[in-house]
Design an enzyme around this catalytic site. Sequence first.
Site, PDB file in Angstrom:
ATOM      1  N   LYS A   1       0.848  -1.192   0.000  1.00 24.12           N
ATOM      2  CA  LYS A   1       0.000   0.000   0.000  1.00 24.12           C
ATOM      3  C   LYS A   1       0.881   1.238   0.000  1.00 24.12           C
ATOM      4  O   LYS A   1       1.846   1.315   0.766  1.00 24.12           O
ATOM      5  CB  LYS A   1      -0.896  -0.017   1.242  1.00 24.12           C
ATOM      6  CG  LYS A   1      -1.927   1.083   1.316  1.00 24.12           C
ATOM      7  CD  LYS A   1      -2.779   0.925   2.574  1.00 24.12           C
ATOM      8  CE  LYS A   1      -3.918   1.903   2.644  1.00 24.12           C
ATOM      9  NZ  LYS A   1      -4.761   1.716   3.844  1.00 24.12           N
TER      10      LYS A   1
ATOM     11  N   SER B   1      -9.637   1.253   2.856  1.00 28.21           N
ATOM     12  CA  SER B   1      -8.841   2.039   1.951  1.00 28.21           C
ATOM     13  C   SER B   1      -7.690   1.281   1.282  1.00 28.21           C
ATOM     14  O   SER B   1      -7.064   1.822   0.375  1.00 28.21           O
ATOM     15  CB  SER B   1      -8.254   3.237   2.717  1.00 28.21           C
ATOM     16  OG  SER B   1      -7.376   2.788   3.735  1.00 28.21           O
TER      17      SER B   1
ATOM     18  N   SER C   1      -9.577  -0.981   7.119  1.00 30.58           N
ATOM     19  CA  SER C   1      -9.059  -0.842   5.758  1.00 30.58           C
ATOM     20  C   SER C   1      -8.327  -2.062   5.202  1.00 30.58           C
ATOM     21  O   SER C   1      -8.026  -2.091   4.013  1.00 30.58           O
ATOM     22  CB  SER C   1      -8.157   0.384   5.653  1.00 30.58           C
ATOM     23  OG  SER C   1      -8.972   1.518   5.533  1.00 30.58           O
TER      24      SER C   1
HETATM   25  N1  GLN Z   1     -13.124   3.480   6.381  1.00 30.38           N
HETATM   26  C1  GLN Z   1     -12.470   3.924   7.575  1.00 30.38           C
HETATM   27  C2  GLN Z   1     -12.209   5.403   7.507  1.00 30.38           C
HETATM   28  O1  GLN Z   1     -12.408   5.963   6.466  1.00 30.38           O
HETATM   29  C3  GLN Z   1     -11.251   3.113   7.820  1.00 30.38           C
HETATM   30  C4  GLN Z   1     -10.000   3.660   7.258  1.00 30.38           C
HETATM   31  C5  GLN Z   1      -8.810   2.835   7.556  1.00 30.38           C
HETATM   32  O2  GLN Z   1      -8.871   1.780   8.180  1.00 30.38           O
HETATM   33  N2  GLN Z   1      -7.681   3.336   7.120  1.00 30.38           N
HETATM   34  O3  GLN Z   1     -11.836   5.994   8.468  1.00 30.38           O
END
Ligand code: GLN
Length: 455
Positions: free
Chosen positions: A59, A134, A158
């Site tokens: 990532k 994400s 994410s």
């Molecule tokens: N969807 C969550 C957010 O937008 C999780 C993001 C993440 O785990 N980086 O905060």
Amino acid sequence: MHHERIARLLEKIRREDGRIGAFIEVYEKEALAKAQELDRKAKEGKPLGRLAGKAIAIKNIIAARGKRLTAGSKMLENYIAPYDAAVVERINAEDGIIIGSANMDEFACGSDNTHSAYFATRNPLDPEYVPGGSSGGSAAAVAAGFADIALGSDTGGSIRCPASFCGITGIKPTYGLVSRYGLSDMAMSLDQIGPLANSAKDAKLMLSAIAGRDARDQATGGTPENGKVALDFSGKPTIAVAKEFLEGCDERIAKEFHRLSDSLGAEGYQISEVSIPSLKHAIPIYYLTVFAEFSSAMQKFDGLRYGKTGRELENLTEDVGELRGSKLGLEVKRRILLGTFITTKEYHDAWYGKTLSARAVIKRDIEAVLGKYGVLLGPTMSTLPWKIGQKMENPLEMYLADILTVPANLAGIPAASVPFGKIGKFRPGMQVLGSRYGEGKVFALMEEIERLDRK
Ligand code: GLN
């Protein structure tokens, strides 16, 4: 032979990634060179590391020296990482082959990978649909067969959300098991790096390579070596199912979940229903925590310190403001503004202070259940993947999608997603949560779920 295989994978990426958008950048030259080095070592009879030959996508919020570290944002479009993240050092030392950086929602804010400042990633199971986020590029790279294993980061789901949407496996380890050195932080009390893979076995292999103490991340403590964490467990962990996990869950997912719990019961697993009422407050507690920590983490991105902006700054305040205004996406700005607001002196106690106390309650309630049972089991996501373009208008709708994944981050415990069953083209993920450093039991149940799924 490594060289041949990596060359084939790179060719596949060249041919197919235009349709998926999993990678921000592919490291062709370096990957081929590493593969060649491994072939040479093997020929000379030298021992190879435990990730030897595995093609790994990372990532693009994790630093790899000399490579662009964009975090999916225009703000860091041409920022080059000056050093390797701890996990990258470990992958290199164990002979993994890093084949490229994976696309992501900007600064890890999002649940569907349509918030990348570059391009949306598509779901390899059906390109009309989102891959989750994400870490959507990481999940798509594995699901499309571009990479064997990928690294993602998980602050509120994410890793698990995209694993579930793309029909693969992923685990967010115990907070502190994997060093965050070289991970650009989103919310530092919640962030954790972890693997996405095609099987629990590969996820475990990667975790065994990257886990462990690192003096550069004060939160790390447990290592497989010092016995604080064991990734293996033999026996049948007792299972608790919180009824809140199934409230509001898509019926088709709930049906697959019940089929799984019946099969586990038939195998002799002891499954008990429990209730954790505080779970219903998980979303506001999570988002307020994220807003506060995120707005503070984002202060350093002022266009001066990271990445070239190509312009002279004359009036510092105005120019930095304008730069941030033009380089950051809407969702990122929203979070910075809300976070700044709730941490101002006047509102600190009313918002952030309360959030911290509420977080302690949810953590205590989850720990109490995990003190009695080996693992908690539930679906990973309460919905199936949505079509690209849906949920873009209303941020609250997007936030609510994280309801089942954020509790593990708030409690700092390990949580994995493993596919079970089939709903149309998709494969819903089942979530296994364990106590702190209880990865062994989590992996044991994941492997059992995989076995039952094949039956
Ligand atoms: N969807 C969550 C957010 O937008 C999780 C993001 C993440 O785990 N980086 O905060």
